[in-house]
Design a protein around this motif. Structure first.
Motif, mmCIF file in Angstrom:
data_model
loop_
_atom_site.group_PDB
_atom_site.id
_atom_site.type_symbol
_atom_site.label_atom_id
_atom_site.label_comp_id
_atom_site.label_asym_id
_atom_site.label_seq_id
_atom_site.Cartn_x
_atom_site.Cartn_y
_atom_site.Cartn_z
ATOM 1 N N ARG A 1 0.809 -1.219 0.000
ATOM 2 C CA ARG A 1 0.000 0.000 0.000
ATOM 3 C C ARG A 1 0.844 1.271 0.000
ATOM 4 N NH1 ARG A 1 -5.806 -0.828 3.069
ATOM 5 N NH2 ARG A 1 -6.540 -2.457 1.623
ATOM 6 N N GLU B 1 -3.501 -4.381 -4.949
ATOM 7 C CA GLU B 1 -2.839 -3.099 -5.141
ATOM 8 C C GLU B 1 -2.311 -2.910 -6.561
ATOM 9 O OE1 GLU B 1 -2.533 -0.373 -2.982
ATOM 10 O OE2 GLU B 1 -4.134 -1.583 -2.101
ATOM 11 N N ASP C 1 -2.048 5.570 5.644
ATOM 12 C CA ASP C 1 -2.516 5.372 4.269
ATOM 13 C C ASP C 1 -4.039 5.440 4.201
ATOM 14 O OD1 ASP C 1 -2.209 4.278 1.401
ATOM 15 O OD2 ASP C 1 -3.489 2.784 2.370
#
Length: 531
Positions: free
Chosen positions: A230, A289, A513
């Motif tokens: 991430r 991702e 994040d």
């Protein structure tokens, strides 16, 4: 949890009965840092038996939506999974009972020859900009790492140190720094550098650099891989999961921990079932991702052996009743009764496995994973929901594993899980304002950063940004002088035990994040933590 040894054993003791009050007023958070660069085996408390009022739901292969709807129909109208539980008061003894645990090191450093070394506690190291590489010209070099490691640094000279530092800066530049431009950017940069430094060649993500932490725990590595993915380091994340693939048993199980060379476990702690679930869960989030379909398919193919073995093992574990046998979980103690921290990672992993297996064309196994995930989730709600999602199905104390019932672990929060998660906070709060792993943890005043950072991430993912900021403030305020996040924070606010701890660093990055992804126009102020 990583590092548990007899040195700091005996961390769970007698706990207060429901409705008891704390014996001391929690102390305020104390900032202990200057801006230089900026394990224990618990004894589980026998669960108190509290019969569930949740009706039995049919769990045959009706599909997830139908089965959960049946369960929801039997829940009270307020959405809770049973009668509202009376929160157990946090057990906080007087300062004279607080644990005294030293800080083992300030951080870990990368030496110019590629090896790592501990930075001694009580020193104030000087790093080259944007790295965990010590400045060879610093007067404190030998004091920080000892004569032998200092000689390694000076032997390579400034050019060697600069080259090593440049590699770390280049690595940072290939990804993103969550929280960039805000007050948490220094903590995020330090956490990223710590994860990079603790990631060894071959994908071994060790939990820490103290000798007793210098192993790979599958659950810790799973969180590290998601944090790497991430923040834009998917290749490293895939390497971490490939390491797990290489050490996994043929039947899909995982030992508690592994030597970083991949040769096997260092001891006889044995199998810990949640590792299989965590590996599946992390594989799904890491692959997700990748935006490019071709890259996503290639990554799923690379992880296919890990996913197939893990899925078969997980489906077999929950085949009979939807619940696996008892196993040690992240508390790392023998268990005679199933814990929430064992079953929920399996549900989360099976949910991710379905998507991964459809990507690789394993449709029949994907269907089996979907059925198993639904069966196990329904059984978890049925058995644990009536106790307010306590550590054990029969009842007992709140546990940090309630966080696993929410996103980003389950695709949809379990009924009543958000309320149970919030209710767990005051029962686990410790004097410095961090959290213990559960309400049944010994009243030694110690806050544990893995659980505190986990709660920060879950808060950020579940519409509680103020709570997330509050826990991030706590973690930021109690880093070491080198900026690393320690495993523990004592009752007086002192950082303690190993630093950095990879699991905590990963959760901090994931929390930041998540806040970046959901940031409002004006960032909220930190909300008071639940009491």
């Amino acid at each position: 949890m990583p590092g548990h040894t007899g040195v700091v054993d005996d961390v769970v003791g007698t706990v207060a009965e429901p409705g008891a009050t704390p014996t001391a007023t929690p102390a305020p958070v104390r900032r202990v840092l200057s801006g230089a660069a900026v394990g224990a085996r618990p004894r589980p408390v026998p669960p108190r038996r509290a019969p569930s009022r949740l009706a039995r739901a049919t769990t045959a292969t009706l599909g997830g939506v139908v089965a959960l709807a049946v369960l929801a129909a039997h829940l009270p109208s307020d959405g809770r999974s049973g009668p509202p539980a009376v929160p157990v008061a946090a057990v906080v003894g007087p300062p004279t009972t607080w644990a005294q645990i030293p800080l083992y090191q300030e951080t870990v450093t990368l030496l110019p020859d590629g090896t790592r070394a501990e930075v001694r506690s009580g020193t104030d190291p000087t790093f080259l900009a944007g790295s965990r590489v010590l400045d060879p010209a610093a007067a404190t070099l030998a004091q920080a790492v000892g004569a032998s490691s200092a000689a390694t640094v000076t032997a390579r000279g400034e050019a060697g140190a600069d080259a090593a530092a440049r590699l770390q800066r280049d690595w940072l530049a290939t990804g993103t720094v969550p929280g960039a431009g805000g007050p948490y950017e220094p903590m995020a940069r330090a956490a990223l550098l710590d994860l990079r430094t603790l990631l060894l060649p071959g994908g071994a993500a060790v939990a820490g650099w103290s000798e007793r932490w210098r192993y790979v725990w599958p659950r810790d590595a799973a969180f590290v891989s998601v944090a790497l993915a991430r923040t834009g380091h998917v290749d490293d994340a895939l390497d971490v999961l490939a390491f797990l693939d290489g050490v996994q048993a043929a039947d899909g199980s995982f030992q508690a921990r592994y030597l970083p060379d991949g040769s096997g476990p260092p001891d006889d702690r044995g199998v810990q079932t949640d590792g299989t679930g965590w590996a599946l869960w992390a594989a799904g989030l890491v692959v997700a991702e990748l935006d490019d379909p071709a890259q996503r398919a290639a990554a799923a193919d690379r992880l296919r052996p890990l996913v197939v073995r893990s899925t078969r093992h997980a489906t077999a574990l929950v085949a009979r009743t939807g619940l696996p046998p008892a196993s040690p979980d992240y508390w790392e103690v023998p268990e005679r009764s199933l814990t929430l921290g064992t079953v929920v990672p399996l549900v989360a992993g099976l949910q991710q496995a379905e998507t991964l297996l459809r990507t690789t064309g394993d449709v029949a196994l994907a269907d089996a994973a979907a059925r198993a995930a639904t069966r196990s989730q329904v059984a978890t709600i049925r058995e644990f929901g009536g106790s307010g999602y306590a550590r054990y199905a029969a009842g007992g104390h709140a546990d940090a594993a309630t966080a696993f019932l929410l996103t980003p672990f389950l695709r949809a929060p379990a009924p009543g899980a958000h309320d149970a998660w919030l209710a767990s906070v005051p029962t686990m709060r410790r004097p410095a304002s961090g959290l213990a792993p559960g309400a049944g943890w010994r009243d030694d005043g110690v806050s544990w950063t893995p659980q505190t950072s986990l709660y920060a991430w879950v808060a950020a993912e579940n519409g509680e940004p103020g709570l997330a900021h509050g826990w991030l403030d706590f973690l930021d305020a109690h880093r070491t002088t080198a900026g690393s996040i320690p495993e523990k924070v004592l009752g007086d606010g002192s950082p303690a035990a190993v630093a950095p701890l990879a699991w905590s660093a990963a959760c901090v990055l994931l929390a930041l994040d998540a806040l970046d992804r959901t940031a409002p126009a004006a960032p909220p102020h930190a909300a008071p933590l639940p009491r």
